[in-house]
Design a protein around this motif. Structure first.
Motif, PDB file in Angstrom:
ATOM      1  N   PHE A 139      -3.040   0.619  -5.540  1.00 57.60           N
ATOM      2  CA  PHE A 139      -3.186   0.916  -4.001  1.00 57.60           C
ATOM      3  C   PHE A 139      -4.702   0.106  -3.842  1.00 57.60           C
ATOM      4  O   PHE A 139      -4.993  -0.468  -2.464  1.00 57.60           O
ATOM      5  CB  PHE A 139      -3.597   1.780  -3.984  1.00 57.60           C
ATOM      6  CG  PHE A 139      -3.802   2.834  -2.408  1.00 57.60           C
ATOM      7  CD1 PHE A 139      -2.109   4.001  -2.203  1.00 57.60           C
ATOM      8  CD2 PHE A 139      -4.625   2.994  -2.340  1.00 57.60           C
ATOM      9  CE1 PHE A 139      -2.980   4.046  -0.436  1.00 57.60           C
ATOM     10  CE2 PHE A 139      -5.497   3.667  -0.970  1.00 57.60           C
ATOM     11  CZ  PHE A 139      -4.543   3.862  -0.343  1.00 57.60           C
ATOM     12  N   GLY A 140      -5.723  -0.220  -4.270  1.00 56.31           N
ATOM     13  CA  GLY A 140      -7.091  -0.255  -4.202  1.00 56.31           C
ATOM     14  C   GLY A 140      -7.264  -1.684  -3.826  1.00 56.31           C
ATOM     15  O   GLY A 140      -7.126  -2.874  -2.624  1.00 56.31           O
ATOM     16  N   PRO A 166       8.516  11.099   2.875  1.00 52.80           N
ATOM     17  CA  PRO A 166       9.411  11.305   4.270  1.00 52.80           C
ATOM     18  C   PRO A 166       8.169   9.888   5.262  1.00 52.80           C
ATOM     19  O   PRO A 166       8.481   9.147   5.798  1.00 52.80           O
ATOM     20  CB  PRO A 166       9.350  12.808   4.535  1.00 52.80           C
ATOM     21  CG  PRO A 166       9.310  13.044   2.967  1.00 52.80           C
ATOM     22  CD  PRO A 166       8.758  12.456   2.585  1.00 52.80           C
ATOM     23  N   ALA A 167       7.220   9.976   4.744  1.00 51.65           N
ATOM     24  CA  ALA A 167       5.991   9.184   5.431  1.00 51.65           C
ATOM     25  C   ALA A 167       6.485   7.817   5.120  1.00 51.65           C
ATOM     26  O   ALA A 167       6.264   7.022   6.081  1.00 51.65           O
ATOM     27  CB  ALA A 167       4.511   9.212   5.292  1.00 51.65           C
ATOM     28  N   VAL A 168       6.492   7.457   4.217  1.00 54.34           N
ATOM     29  CA  VAL A 168       6.874   6.182   3.093  1.00 54.34           C
ATOM     30  C   VAL A 168       8.279   5.380   3.968  1.00 54.34           C
ATOM     31  O   VAL A 168       8.116   4.301   4.901  1.00 54.34           O
ATOM     32  CB  VAL A 168       7.239   6.211   1.666  1.00 54.34           C
ATOM     33  CG1 VAL A 168       7.248   4.670   2.076  1.00 54.34           C
ATOM     34  CG2 VAL A 168       5.367   6.427   1.045  1.00 54.34           C
ATOM     35  N   VAL A 169       9.667   6.935   3.467  1.00 57.03           N
ATOM     36  CA  VAL A 169      10.940   6.258   4.144  1.00 57.03           C
ATOM     37  C   VAL A 169      11.053   6.257   5.462  1.00 57.03           C
ATOM     38  O   VAL A 169      11.560   5.123   6.121  1.00 57.03           O
ATOM     39  CB  VAL A 169      11.284   7.110   4.303  1.00 57.03           C
ATOM     40  CG1 VAL A 169      12.926   7.182   4.478  1.00 57.03           C
ATOM     41  CG2 VAL A 169      11.755   7.682   2.210  1.00 57.03           C
ATOM     42  N   VAL A 221       0.768  -1.433   0.042  1.00 55.17           N
ATOM     43  CA  VAL A 221      -0.026   0.420  -0.375  1.00 55.17           C
ATOM     44  C   VAL A 221       0.846   0.522   0.061  1.00 55.17           C
ATOM     45  O   VAL A 221       0.399   2.211  -1.198  1.00 55.17           O
ATOM     46  CB  VAL A 221      -1.126   0.013   1.213  1.00 55.17           C
ATOM     47  CG1 VAL A 221      -1.658   1.406   1.633  1.00 55.17           C
ATOM     48  CG2 VAL A 221      -2.034  -1.022   1.172  1.00 55.17           C
ATOM     49  N   MET A 222       1.491   1.400   0.714  1.00 56.43           N
ATOM     50  CA  MET A 222       2.985   2.640   1.102  1.00 56.43           C
ATOM     51  C   MET A 222       3.610   2.694  -0.208  1.00 56.43           C
ATOM     52  O   MET A 222       3.515   3.813  -0.921  1.00 56.43           O
ATOM     53  CB  MET A 222       3.593   2.471   1.714  1.00 56.43           C
ATOM     54  CG  MET A 222       2.915   2.137   3.470  1.00 56.43           C
ATOM     55  SD  MET A 222       4.400   2.583   4.623  1.00 56.43           S
ATOM     56  CE  MET A 222       4.287   4.143   4.786  1.00 56.43           C
TER      57      MET A 222
END
Length: 402
Positions: A106-107, A167-170, A83-84
């Protein structure tokens, strides 16, 4: 297993709910930026937006089959990184087909993730012998607030989608993956007569018995999608607020959702699931009524605040009720119920929009109000709790950890 393993399992699952809240908010709050990046026309955008929940429903159905062979924790462990990465893909591409591929992945993966997270939440609640499900969804709400705030910062500083998402994914992807080492599931409850495990579990889930919960799930998400998609437009176009003020109701809704879910488990333990769901339904319906009759923006925001406090308890308790209703086949029941999450999301926004255009947006708000009130008709379906955890005593704790 030990209480420590239960606590670690609960914390790691709450972390996954939080991460998913961040991820989903980063996607949905930047839809206009995604549309601009890929040059998606206004006519084509609804197709893209509808494809995500449709594919999520497919992912939930597939998960029902997969968990007959592997545990939900395995599905969740691998679905969350996908998902990420799909979110990152949506921010990194340039061609229209790349957007379609990223949103399609994603879905599908978010359907598997939602189903497996709630399967594990139901299982852990059974192991604890008391209501903890609202706490997991509170973590999701907190993540949603964090993700929406990060999206606002990205838009405010005019950052590209990739720079905004990276940044959020990392940070969160490795944290969630490492945290998955401590996932724990409660062992299946003793089977009721006629119920079976494993390959025969699907046959033991009566769709007739599950249908009231499916309807409640749809009604709740019709209400939720109404707030998500129409609160800003309603405040600005109908109640005459400024553009800046029109962005406030959704944030208020998310905050009150977090607050309601944070204390909701205590309410369930004290008063029972039926009373909490009934109270939430009445409060949410009253909120829609206040919104429909509001004479100004601040009264409208009061209505949206009431909506957040009322609706927030319904969805987590619906998943929990499905687990209690089919203790020997709770994974199957949760996967099937989860599909109606997406049904409500698909129906809600177009329904309100069509009614608003054809009639009035004030009148359109009365439709989700009536649907949420209809939850009262099905409230008894949440009452299996007294049979499972009657007398205030906890069930024996048995956990399958891996």
């Amino acid at each position: 297993m030990t209480d420590a393993r239960l606590r670690h399992g609960r914390a790691s699952l709450a972390l996954s709910f939080f991460v998913q809240g961040v991820t989903f908010a980063l996607l949905v709050t930047r839809i206009p930026a995604i549309q601009d990046r890929y040059g998606i026309s206004d006519g084509l955008l609804p197709v893209f937006l509808a494809a995500v929940p449709i594919l999520a429903g497919v992912g939930s159905v597939v998960t029902e089959k997969v968990v007959a062979r592997v545990r939900p924790r395995v599905v969740l462990r691998w679905a969350q990184p996908v998902v990420m990465l799909a979110l990152l893909g949506a921010g990194a591409g340039n061609a229209l087909w790349e957007a379609a591929l990223a949103l399609g992945v994603f879905g599908l993966s978010v359907g598997a993730l939602d189903a497996s997270m709630n399967m594990m939440g139901v299982s852990l609640q059974r192991a604890y012998g008391r209501s903890i499900m609202l706490g997991f969804h509170a973590a999701y709400s907190l993540g949603g607030i964090a993700g929406a705030s990060m999206a606002w910062a990205g838009a405010h500083w005019d950052l590209s989608l990739l720079v905004s998402y990276l940044p959020a994914v990392v940070v969160l992807l490795p944290v969630a993956f490492i945290g998955s080492r401590w996932y724990a599931e409660g062992a299946a409850a003793a089977e009721d007569p006629g119920e079976t495990q494993g390959k025969g579990a699907a046959a033991s889930v009566s769709f007739k018995l599950l249908m009231p919960l499916c309807l409640v799930m749809s009604f709740a998400y019709i209400g939720d999608s109404t707030v998500s998609n129409w609160s800003a437009k309603y405040l600005q176009d109908v109640l005459g607020s400024s553009e800046q003020l029109s962005t406030v109701p959704y944030n208020v809704y998310m905050v009150t959702t977090l607050l309601g879910r944070t204390v909701g488990d205590f309410g369930v333990r004290r008063f029972g699931a039926v009373a909490v769901v009934r109270s939430g339904s009445v409060l949410a319906a009253a909120g829609f009524g206040v919104v429909a009759l509001a004479g100004g923006a601040w009264t409208g925001m009061l209505g949206f605040t009431m909506l957040g406090l009322g609706l927030c308890v319904i969805v987590p308790q619906t998943f929990a009720a499905a687990g209690r209703m089919f203790p020997g086949a709770s994974d199957t029941a949760v996967a099937r119920l989860n599909v109606f999450n997406y049904v409500g999301f698909l129906v809600g926004s177009p329904l309100v929009g069509a009614l608003g255009d054809a009639w009035s947006y004030r009148g359109a708000m009365l439709v989700p109000m009536v649907l949420v009130l209809a939850t009262l008709v099905y409230a008894k379906s949440f009452g299996a709790e007294s049979a499972r955890y009657g007398g205030g005593h906890e069930r024996p704790r048995t956990v399958d950890v891996g």
